[in-house]
Design a protein around this motif. Structure first.
Motif, short mmCIF file in Angstrom:
data_model
loop_
_atom_site.label_atom_id
_atom_site.label_comp_id
_atom_site.label_asym_id
_atom_site.label_seq_id
_atom_site.Cartn_x
_atom_site.Cartn_y
_atom_site.Cartn_z
N VAL A 10 6.45 25.84 72.64
CA VAL A 10 6.78 26.57 73.87
C VAL A 10 8.22 26.28 74.24
O VAL A 10 8.64 25.11 74.29
CB VAL A 10 5.85 26.17 75.03
N ALA A 11 8.99 27.34 74.48
CA ALA A 11 10.39 27.21 74.87
C ALA A 11 10.55 27.71 76.31
O ALA A 11 10.12 28.81 76.64
CB ALA A 11 11.29 28.02 73.93
N PHE A 12 11.16 26.88 77.16
CA PHE A 12 11.33 27.21 78.58
C PHE A 12 12.79 27.52 78.90
O PHE A 12 13.70 26.84 78.43
CB PHE A 12 10.90 26.02 79.46
N ASP A 13 13.00 28.54 79.73
CA ASP A 13 14.27 28.71 80.41
C ASP A 13 14.32 27.68 81.53
O ASP A 13 13.29 27.12 81.93
CB ASP A 13 14.34 30.14 80.96
N PRO A 19 22.67 35.02 75.85
CA PRO A 19 21.39 35.63 75.45
C PRO A 19 21.17 35.68 73.94
O PRO A 19 20.07 35.40 73.45
CB PRO A 19 21.48 37.03 76.06
N GLN A 20 22.22 36.03 73.18
CA GLN A 20 22.05 36.12 71.73
C GLN A 20 21.81 34.75 71.09
O GLN A 20 21.18 34.65 70.04
CB GLN A 20 23.25 36.81 71.07
N ASP A 21 22.31 33.68 71.75
CA ASP A 21 22.07 32.33 71.23
C ASP A 21 20.59 31.97 71.36
O ASP A 21 20.02 31.31 70.48
CB ASP A 21 22.92 31.31 71.99
N LYS A 22 19.97 32.37 72.47
CA LYS A 22 18.54 32.10 72.65
C LYS A 22 17.72 32.82 71.58
O LYS A 22 16.77 32.25 71.02
CB LYS A 22 18.09 32.54 74.04
N VAL A 23 18.10 34.05 71.28
CA VAL A 23 17.41 34.80 70.23
C VAL A 23 17.55 34.08 68.89
O VAL A 23 16.58 33.97 68.12
CB VAL A 23 17.97 36.23 70.12
N GLY A 24 18.75 33.58 68.60
CA GLY A 24 18.98 32.89 67.34
C GLY A 24 18.09 31.67 67.19
O GLY A 24 17.54 31.41 66.11
N ILE A 25 17.90 30.91 68.28
CA ILE A 25 17.05 29.71 68.22
C ILE A 25 15.60 30.11 68.03
O ILE A 25 14.86 29.48 67.25
CB ILE A 25 17.24 28.88 69.49
N VAL A 26 15.15 31.15 68.72
CA VAL A 26 13.77 31.63 68.54
C VAL A 26 13.55 32.09 67.10
O VAL A 26 12.52 31.79 66.48
CB VAL A 26 13.45 32.77 69.53
N PRO A 57 16.02 39.26 75.86
CA PRO A 57 16.03 39.37 74.39
C PRO A 57 15.14 38.32 73.72
O PRO A 57 14.44 38.63 72.76
CB PRO A 57 17.51 39.17 74.02
N ALA A 58 15.16 37.08 74.23
CA ALA A 58 14.31 36.03 73.65
C ALA A 58 12.84 36.32 73.92
O ALA A 58 11.98 36.08 73.06
CB ALA A 58 14.71 34.67 74.22
N LEU A 59 12.52 36.84 75.10
CA LEU A 59 11.13 37.20 75.42
C LEU A 59 10.62 38.28 74.47
O LEU A 59 9.46 38.26 74.04
CB LEU A 59 11.02 37.69 76.87
N ALA A 60 11.50 39.24 74.17
CA ALA A 60 11.10 40.33 73.26
C ALA A 60 10.98 39.85 71.83
O ALA A 60 10.17 40.37 71.06
CB ALA A 60 12.11 41.47 73.35
#
Length: 634
Positions: free
Chosen positions: A339-342, A503-510, A531-534
Motif C-alpha cells: 500500500v502506497a500513501f500520499d 505526478p509522473q514520478d509517482k507513476v514511475g514508482i508504482v 495518474p498514480a491512482l489510475a
C-alpha cells in the motif's frame, strides 16, 4: 505572509469547469437508460406474477425486459462471432432464451438485468473519468499577459505560449505556463499539482508550474515548456494512458469465458446430433435433451456464484462509508500486496496547525501568539489562518492593527500600539518537522511559532494494520520535502519514503513496484495523485478532500476519509473471494452432476430445472451472507 486566494473565476471571466454529477452523467448515457428500462420491466413482470395477474401480462413484461436489456449483449455477441470469437454475452442471451423456452422466463430476465446493469456501470465509470480529465485542462488559464521586449503587454492564448516568452502573473492569478521566475518574489500555492501542504516562496530562478495560484507578489515568468508539455498536460496524458492501457482485471469466470462458452455450444450441438446419428433418436427427443443440456450447463449459477458475494460486499462497504465502483474492483482489492500513501490530505489533514509557541526572553507565549494573530488576522495565507485560529481557541484578545501590509514571499507586517510587528516565515531546517514563523517587534525577535500539517488521528493505526495485512511495509509518495516526509513516515510507521515527487514520478514508482510482481494499492486525494491512482492495481481516493479527477480515476472512494476502513475493506475483499471460490465449487458440482446425468441417462426436464435453479438459489443465498455487519468487522 502573502495573501493567497484562488478566485472562482479566471481573469477572462471563465469559471473553472467541474464535471457533471454522476447522476447527470448516468442519465445521458444510452446504456444506462436501457439498463434502467430493463430493471423497471423486470420488477413490473415480477410484481404482476406475484400479484396473480394473467400469465400473458407478466410474460409480456419479462419478454420486453429481454428486448430492452439484452439487445446490446446480443449485438455484441454477434459482432464477436463475426470476428470469429465467442463471448459470454451471447451465451447469456442464448441461455436466457432457452430458459424462457421451457417456462423459466423469470430466471432469464434476471440474467439479462444483471448483465445490462454491469455493462452500464462500466460505461458510467469510463465516461466520468473522461469528463474529469477534460475538466483538469480548465486549471490552466486560457489567456496570459505576454510581456514584449519594449515593455508593452498583450493578451494571448495560453496554448500559444512558447519557450522564451515572458508573461506577467499578477496577485491571485493562476500561472499560465511552466516556466522560471525572472523578476519578482511571491508565494505560490502548488498543492493541487505537487501536494505541498503550504505555499512555497518563488523568486528569481525558481521554477513555477502552470495552473498554480500566485500570491500577492507580481511575478515575471519566462516560459520553459510549450503548453502541450506542461505539467497539467502531462497529468492528463498520464491519466489517459493509464486508463486506456491498464489491463482490465477480470472476474474469475471471465478468464475462461471464451473456452467455456465454446464448450457449451459444441456440447449442445453434439447432444443434439449424436443421438440422432448413432442411436436413432427422434429429433424431438434429441432437441429436448439438448435443451436440458444447455439449461444445466449454462453459466447462470456460475455468474450468480460470482456476483452476489461481490455485490453484497460492495453494499456492506457502502454502509460503512466506502464506495467500491465495481465487482471487479472488489475482487481485486484483496490481492493488494503493498500500500502506497500520499501525504498531504491523506495521512495528514492538509491544513497547518500551531504545534508550539517558543517565546523569547522576557516575553510570554500568549503575548507572542496574540501579536502574531493580530497582524495575521488580515491575511488569507493558510499559516496565518492557523495562527489566528489558535489564538481564538485560547481566548486571547487581539489588539488593533494599523498599516497592514503583505511582504511578498516573506510574510506580513503592521503597526500595533505604535510598534511595528512583523510575522515572517523562516526557512525549514533539515531537522524540523514543520514550518517556523518568526515574530518581531521592531528589530527584536520576541518569539517563534512552529506549525505542522496535522496528522490524521487514525493514520498510524491504519498504516500498521494494512502493513500487517499485506505483509509488506507501507510506502510514502509525496511531493513535499525530505524532512517533512521523514517526520510523517516516522510518526506513522511507514517503511519506505519517496519525497519531492512530481505526478509522473509517482507513476514511475508504482510501475516499478508492479514490475516486481506487486499488486499496488495507492491512497491519495489530489490532482497530482490521479495518474498514480489510475496506474495502480487499485486506486483509493479520500472522499471529503479529494479532487474531482482523483475521485473519478480511483477505483474506491473512502467517503468519510476514515483510513481505518482500509483494513476492513481488504479483509472483506479476501472474504468475498473465498465465498466466490466456494460458490464456484458448488455450482461446478451441480453442473457436472446434472450434465453427467443428462448424458448417461434421461434427465427429466423438471429435475434439470430444479437442480439448476436450486444451485442458483444456494449460491445466491451464500453470497448474501456478506451483507452482515460481522463480515465487515472481521
Amino acid at each position: 505572509m502573502t495573501r493567497l486566494q484562488a478566485p472562482p473565476a479566471l481573469q477572462d471571466g471563465r469559471v473553472l469547469a467541474r464535471p457533471p454529477s454522476i447522476f447527470t452523467t448516468a442519465l445521458t448515457l444510452p446504456e444506462v437508460r436501457w439498463a434502467l428500462g430493463a430493471l423497471v420491466l423486470f420488477f413490473l413482470g415480477w410484481g404482476l406474477q406475484l400479484g396473480g395477474a394473467p400469465e400473458l401480462l407478466w410474460w409480456a413484461a419479462y419478454l420486453a425486459c429481454y428486448g430492452v436489456g439484452g439487445w446490446q449483449q446480443a449485438l455484441s455477441g454477434l459482432n464477436a462471432l463475426r470476428e470469429k470469437t465467442l463471448d459470454v454475452d451471447l451465451l447469456m442471451v442464448v441461455a436466457a432464451i432457452a430458459a424462457a423456452s421451457i417456462g423459466q422466463v423469470f430466471d432469464g430476465a434476471l440474467l439479462i438485468v444483471i448483465f445490462a446493469t454491469s455493462g452500464a456501470l462500466e460505461v458510467i465509470v469510463t465516461r466520468r473519468t473522461a469528463d474529469s480529465v477534460d475538466s483538469l485542462l480548465g486549471l490552466a488559464p486560457e489567456q496570459a499577459e505576454l510581456l514584449h521586449e519594449d515593455g508593452s503587454t498583450s493578451t494571448v492564448a495560453g496554448r500559444d505560449l512558447e519557450p522564451g516568452h515572458r508573461i506577467i502573473v499578477r496577485p491571485g492569478e493562476r500561472i499560465g505556463g511552466d516556466g522560471t521566475v525572472v523578476e519578482g518574489v511571491s508565494e505560490v500555492d502548488q498543492q493541487a499539482i505537487t501536494g505541498e501542504s503550504v505555499p512555497v516562496t518563488r523568486g528569481m530562478g525558481d521554477e513555477v508550474l502552470s495552473g498554480t495560484v500566485n500570491g500577492t507578489g507580481t511575478l515575471t515568468v519566462e516560459i520553459t515548456r510549450p503548453a502541450s508539455e506542461s505539467v497539467i498536460s502531462r497529468i492528463v496524458t498520464l491519466v489517459e494512458e493509464a486508463s486506456g492501457t491498464k489491463a482490465k482485471t477480470q472476474l474469475f469466470i471471465e478468464k475462461v469465458e471464451q473456452r467455456y462458452s465454446l464448450g457449451v455450444v459444441v456440447g449442445t450441438l453434439l447432444v443434439l446430433t449424436v443421438p440422432m446419428l448413432f442411436f436413432a433418436h427422434t429429433f424431438e427427443d434429441a432437441l429436448l435433451r439438448a435443451i436440458v443440456f444447455m439449461i444445466v450447463a449454462s453459466p447462470c449459477a456460475v455468474v450468480l456464484s460470482t456476483m452476489p458475494p461481490l455485490l453484497a460486499s460492495i453494499a456492506n462497504a457502502g454502509r460503512h462509508g466506502v464506495l467500491v465502483k465495481s465487482a471487479t474492483v472488489m475482487e481485486t482489492i484483496g490481492r493488494s500486496s503493498v500500500v502506497a500513501f500520499d501525504k498531504t490530505g491523506t495521512l495528514t489533514e492538509g491544513s497547518p496547525e500551531v504545534s508550539a509557541v517558543e517565546p523569547g526572553a522576557g516575553h510570554g507565549a500568549d503575548q507572542v501568539l496574540a501579536l502574531a494573530a493580530a497582524v495575521e488576522r488580515h491575511s488569507e495565507h493558510p499559516l496565518g489562518r492557523a495562527v489566528v485560529q489558535t489564538a481564538t481557541q485560547r481566548g486571547l484578545t487581539l489588539p488593533e492593527v494599523d498599516g497592514f501590509r503583505a511582504l511578498p514571499g516573506r510574510g506580513v507586517t503592521g503597526s500595533v500600539s505604535g510598534r511595528t510587528v512583523t510575522v515572517e516565515r523562516a526557512e525549514r531546517g533539515t531537522s524540523t518537522t514543520g514550518t517556523r514563523v518568526q515574530v518581531r517587534c521592531g528589530d527584536e525577535v520576541i518569539g517563534t511559532i512552529l506549525l505542522v500539517d496535522r496528522l490524521r488521528v487514525d493514520a498510524p493505526d491504519a498504516v500498521r494494520a494494512v502493513s500487517r495485512l499485506t505483509g509488506s511495509p507501507a510506502v510514502l509518495l509525496t511531493g513535499d520535502n525530505a524532512s517533512t516526509a521523514a517526520a510523517v513516515a516516522q510518526r506513522t510507521g511507514i517503511g519506505t519514503v519517496h519525497h519531492s515527487l512530481m505526478p509522473q514520478d509517482k507513476v514511475g514508482i508504482v510501475d516499478e513496484l508492479s514490475a516486481r510482481g506487486e499488486h499496488v494499492l495507492v491512497v491519495g486525494d489530489g490532482i497530482n495523485d490521479a495518474p498514480a491512482l489510475a496506474t495502480a492495481g487499485t486506486g483509493v481516493a479520500m472522499g471529503r478532500r479529494g479532487s474531482d479527477l482523483a475521485l473519478d480515476t480511483s477505483d474506491v472512494i473512502i467517503v468519510r476519509d476514515e483510513l481505518g476502513a482500509l483494513e476492513n475493506l481488504v479483509r472483506l475483499s479476501r472474504k468475498a473471494r473465498r465465498y466466490v471460490i466456494a460458490n464456484l465449487t458448488i455450482a461446478a458440482t451441480f453442473i457436472v452432476t446434472l450434465v453427467t446425468l443428462d448424458l448417461v441417462a434421461t434427465l427429466p426436464l423438471g429435475l434439470a430445472v430444479a437442480g439448476h435453479e436450486g444451485s442458483t438459489v444456494l449460491v445466491a443465498l451464500n453470497g448474501a451472507r456478506l451483507l452482515r455487519r460481522s463480515a465487515w468487522e472481521g
